[in-house]
Design a protein around this motif. Structure first.
Motif, PDB file in Angstrom:
ATOM      1  N   LYS A 293       0.848  -6.752  -6.087  1.00  5.72           N
ATOM      2  CA  LYS A 293      -0.486  -6.153  -5.978  1.00  5.72           C
ATOM      3  C   LYS A 293      -0.362  -4.870  -5.160  1.00  5.72           C
ATOM      4  N   VAL A 294      -0.615  -3.742  -5.817  1.00  6.72           N
ATOM      5  CA  VAL A 294      -0.327  -2.436  -5.223  1.00  6.72           C
ATOM      6  C   VAL A 294      -1.577  -1.556  -5.256  1.00  6.72           C
ATOM      7  N   ALA A 295      -1.870  -0.943  -4.111  1.00  9.86           N
ATOM      8  CA  ALA A 295      -2.927   0.067  -4.023  1.00  9.86           C
ATOM      9  C   ALA A 295      -2.304   1.372  -3.559  1.00  9.86           C
ATOM     10  N   LEU A 296      -2.726   2.465  -4.191  1.00  6.29           N
ATOM     11  CA  LEU A 296      -2.232   3.792  -3.817  1.00  6.29           C
ATOM     12  C   LEU A 296      -3.419   4.637  -3.381  1.00  6.29           C
ATOM     13  N   PHE A 297      -3.303   5.243  -2.190  1.00  7.93           N
ATOM     14  CA  PHE A 297      -4.360   6.083  -1.642  1.00  7.93           C
ATOM     15  C   PHE A 297      -3.881   7.526  -1.548  1.00  7.93           C
ATOM     16  N   GLU A 298      -4.652   8.430  -2.125  1.00 11.33           N
ATOM     17  CA  GLU A 298      -4.326   9.859  -2.133  1.00 11.33           C
ATOM     18  C   GLU A 298      -5.525  10.639  -1.618  1.00 11.33           C
ATOM     19  N   ARG A 299      -5.294  11.475  -0.613  1.00  9.97           N
ATOM     20  CA  ARG A 299      -6.407  12.162   0.042  1.00  9.97           C
ATOM     21  C   ARG A 299      -7.019  13.275  -0.800  1.00  9.97           C
ATOM     22  N   THR A 300      -6.284  13.837  -1.749  1.00 12.52           N
ATOM     23  CA  THR A 300      -6.814  14.932  -2.556  1.00 12.52           C
ATOM     24  C   THR A 300      -7.460  14.403  -3.831  1.00 12.52           C
ATOM     25  N   LEU A 301      -8.043  15.311  -4.602  1.00 11.15           N
ATOM     26  CA  LEU A 301      -8.679  14.925  -5.851  1.00 11.15           C
ATOM     27  C   LEU A 301      -7.645  14.579  -6.914  1.00 11.15           C
ATOM     28  N   SER A 302      -6.561  15.341  -6.955  1.00 10.30           N
ATOM     29  CA  SER A 302      -5.553  15.139  -8.003  1.00 10.30           C
ATOM     30  C   SER A 302      -4.368  14.345  -7.478  1.00 10.30           C
ATOM     31  N   ILE A 303      -3.813  13.517  -8.341  1.00  2.00           N
ATOM     32  CA  ILE A 303      -2.620  12.737  -8.026  1.00  2.00           C
ATOM     33  C   ILE A 303      -1.396  13.511  -8.529  1.00  2.00           C
ATOM     34  N   GLY A 304      -0.297  13.429  -7.795  1.00  4.14           N
ATOM     35  CA  GLY A 304       0.928  14.078  -8.254  1.00  4.14           C
ATOM     36  C   GLY A 304       1.585  14.976  -7.241  1.00  4.14           C
ATOM     37  N   GLY A 305       0.923  15.206  -6.124  1.00  2.00           N
ATOM     38  CA  GLY A 305       1.522  16.029  -5.084  1.00  2.00           C
ATOM     39  C   GLY A 305       1.777  17.454  -5.556  1.00  2.00           C
TER      40      GLY A 305
ATOM     41  N   GLU B 204      -0.885   3.455 -13.613  1.00  2.65           N
ATOM     42  CA  GLU B 204      -2.161   2.847 -14.001  1.00  2.65           C
ATOM     43  C   GLU B 204      -1.947   1.658 -14.931  1.00  2.65           C
ATOM     44  N   ARG B 205      -1.133   1.840 -15.944  1.00  4.09           N
ATOM     45  CA  ARG B 205      -0.936   0.777 -16.924  1.00  4.09           C
ATOM     46  C   ARG B 205      -0.102  -0.374 -16.381  1.00  4.09           C
ATOM     47  N   SER B 206       0.625  -0.145 -15.289  1.00  2.00           N
ATOM     48  CA  SER B 206       1.372  -1.225 -14.648  1.00  2.00           C
ATOM     49  C   SER B 206       0.482  -2.056 -13.741  1.00  2.00           C
ATOM     50  N   GLY B 207      -0.718  -1.544 -13.437  1.00  2.03           N
ATOM     51  CA  GLY B 207      -1.655  -2.296 -12.616  1.00  2.03           C
ATOM     52  C   GLY B 207      -1.893  -1.737 -11.233  1.00  2.03           C
ATOM     53  N   VAL B 208      -1.381  -0.536 -10.941  1.00  3.42           N
ATOM     54  CA  VAL B 208      -1.641   0.075  -9.637  1.00  3.42           C
ATOM     55  C   VAL B 208      -3.118   0.460  -9.549  1.00  3.42           C
ATOM     56  N   ALA B 209      -3.750   0.125  -8.433  1.00  2.00           N
ATOM     57  CA  ALA B 209      -5.118   0.580  -8.172  1.00  2.00           C
ATOM     58  C   ALA B 209      -5.023   1.904  -7.426  1.00  2.00           C
ATOM     59  N   ILE B 210      -5.367   2.994  -8.107  1.00  6.27           N
ATOM     60  CA  ILE B 210      -5.266   4.329  -7.519  1.00  6.27           C
ATOM     61  C   ILE B 210      -6.627   4.743  -6.987  1.00  6.27           C
TER      62      ILE B 210
ATOM     63  N   VAL C  16       0.861  -1.180   0.000  1.00  4.19           N
ATOM     64  CA  VAL C  16       0.000   0.000   0.000  1.00  4.19           C
ATOM     65  C   VAL C  16       0.897   1.229   0.000  1.00  4.19           C
ATOM     66  N   VAL C  17       0.592   2.170  -0.877  1.00  5.32           N
ATOM     67  CA  VAL C  17       1.311   3.435  -0.937  1.00  5.32           C
ATOM     68  C   VAL C  17       0.369   4.527  -0.443  1.00  5.32           C
ATOM     69  N   ALA C  18       0.794   5.259   0.582  1.00  8.35           N
ATOM     70  CA  ALA C  18       0.015   6.373   1.104  1.00  8.35           C
ATOM     71  C   ALA C  18       0.608   7.668   0.569  1.00  8.35           C
ATOM     72  N   GLY C  19      -0.116   8.307  -0.337  1.00  2.00           N
ATOM     73  CA  GLY C  19       0.354   9.556  -0.925  1.00  2.00           C
ATOM     74  C   GLY C  19       0.774   9.372  -2.368  1.00  2.00           C
ATOM     75  N   GLY C  20       0.163  10.169  -3.253  1.00  7.07           N
ATOM     76  CA  GLY C  20       0.395  10.010  -4.678  1.00  7.07           C
ATOM     77  C   GLY C  20       1.316  11.041  -5.276  1.00  7.07           C
ATOM     78  N   GLY C  21       2.366  11.432  -4.540  1.00  8.62           N
ATOM     79  CA  GLY C  21       3.376  12.319  -5.097  1.00  8.62           C
ATOM     80  C   GLY C  21       4.350  11.549  -5.976  1.00  8.62           C
ATOM     81  N   PRO C  22       5.415  12.218  -6.443  1.00  3.35           N
ATOM     82  CA  PRO C  22       6.330  11.573  -7.391  1.00  3.35           C
ATOM     83  C   PRO C  22       7.011  10.317  -6.859  1.00  3.35           C
ATOM     84  N   ALA C  23       7.453  10.319  -5.617  1.00  2.00           N
ATOM     85  CA  ALA C  23       8.115   9.133  -5.060  1.00  2.00           C
ATOM     86  C   ALA C  23       7.143   7.976  -4.950  1.00  2.00           C
ATOM     87  N   GLY C  24       5.942   8.251  -4.438  1.00  3.75           N
ATOM     88  CA  GLY C  24       4.947   7.205  -4.294  1.00  3.75           C
ATOM     89  C   GLY C  24       4.494   6.651  -5.629  1.00  3.75           C
ATOM     90  N   LEU C  25       4.290   7.541  -6.603  1.00  8.37           N
ATOM     91  CA  LEU C  25       3.875   7.095  -7.931  1.00  8.37           C
ATOM     92  C   LEU C  25       4.936   6.242  -8.598  1.00  8.37           C
TER      93      LEU C  25
END
Length: 260
Positions: A50-62, A115-121, A29-38
């Motif tokens: 199997k990877v899930a990424l959770f981002e609290r804001t609307l936009s991904i990318g920090g 996304e194309r690698s299979g991360v569930a964002i 699980v990745v908490a935070g969708g900034g550049p390092a997490g992405l």
């Protein structure tokens, strides 16, 4: 074709729920969708995890979207250019050792790669706590960030993971919960969060990958979160260290899980 409004709603709800149900148990699980997490998420998913990424804001990318003071250009140093080449991000040579890239293209490329690698964002989703068992982080507790922003008392749900990556950046949202609510000692000089220091891009960039470690059992820090945890420096709109940190945490977790 006649559009059925209810079918549109059904398609969204059913497809989203299938994605969420499929990622209640994860390798990472990745908490935070900034550049390092992405970068870390995309790399690990491409390895077959199997990877899930959770981002609290609307936009991904920090904070990468805005470049420096809203000028949507970012800088990379020589050591990180191979990662831009790997992803296919275009850049320009500025002066010796310095390269510029569009912050928009860079974020878009990182998101598309993940996304194309299979991360569930999952955006608009906040990691509000961690799961702990036998003195080890074994997952996270998530909630809808609009619910938490509204201050409503609505119970969260649990998501398990073999490893969690804290990459929420400057706020250290996950690690602060660990410090406040557990007795786990961190691999920092004080055993606690040291706190982010003022800007020194040279030292900050160098220390970001170095500070990317398993800070407590089951939880890694990456990106600016790593520097904030270990008391290192911020670095502003130069992002090579962020991608190198994402690369390092992915390699470290892959070595521990042993799939490649």
């Amino acid at each position: 074709m006649v559009i059925d409004d209810v079918k549109v709603s059904e398609a969204i709800i059913k497809t989203f729920n299938e994605k969420l149900l499929a990622h209640l148990e994860n390798d990472v699980v990745v908490a935070g969708g900034g550049p390092a997490g992405l970068y870390a998420a995309g790399t690990l998913a491409a390895m077959g995890y199997k990877v899930a990424l959770f981002e609290r804001t609307l936009s991904i990318g920090g904070g990468m979207w805005g470049g420096g003071i809203g000028r949507n250009i970012i800088v990379f140093q020589e050591e990180s250019i191979r990662l831009l080449d790997e992803i296919g991000i275009r850049y320009k040579h500025y002066k010796e050792g310095y390269y510029t890239a569009s912050s928009i293209e860079t974020v878009a490329a990182l998101i598309l790669r993940a996304e194309r690698s299979g991360v569930a964002i999952f955006n608009l989703t906040e990691v509000e706590d961690v799961m702990i068992n036998n003195e080890r982080i074994v997952g996270v507790v998530i909630n809808s960030s609009p619910i938490t922003i509204a201050g409503l008392h609505v119970d969260p749900v649990a998501v398990s993971s073999k490893y969690v990556i804290e990459s929420t950046g400057h706020p250290l949202e996950v690690l602060r919960k660990v410090q406040a609510k557990t007795d786990l000692r961190m691999k920092t000089p004080s055993g606690k969060i040291e706190g982010e220091r003022s800007m020194n891009a040279n030292l900050g960039e160098a220390s970001t990958p170095e500070n990317t470690v398993e800070i407590v059992p089951g939880l890694f820090v990456a990106g600016m979160a790593a520097n904030a945890a270990f008391g290192s420096y911020r670095m502003g709109p130069i992002f090579g260290g962020m991608l190198l940190s994402g690369e390092k945490v992915a390699k470290d977790i892959d070595r521990l899980l042993g799939r490649s």
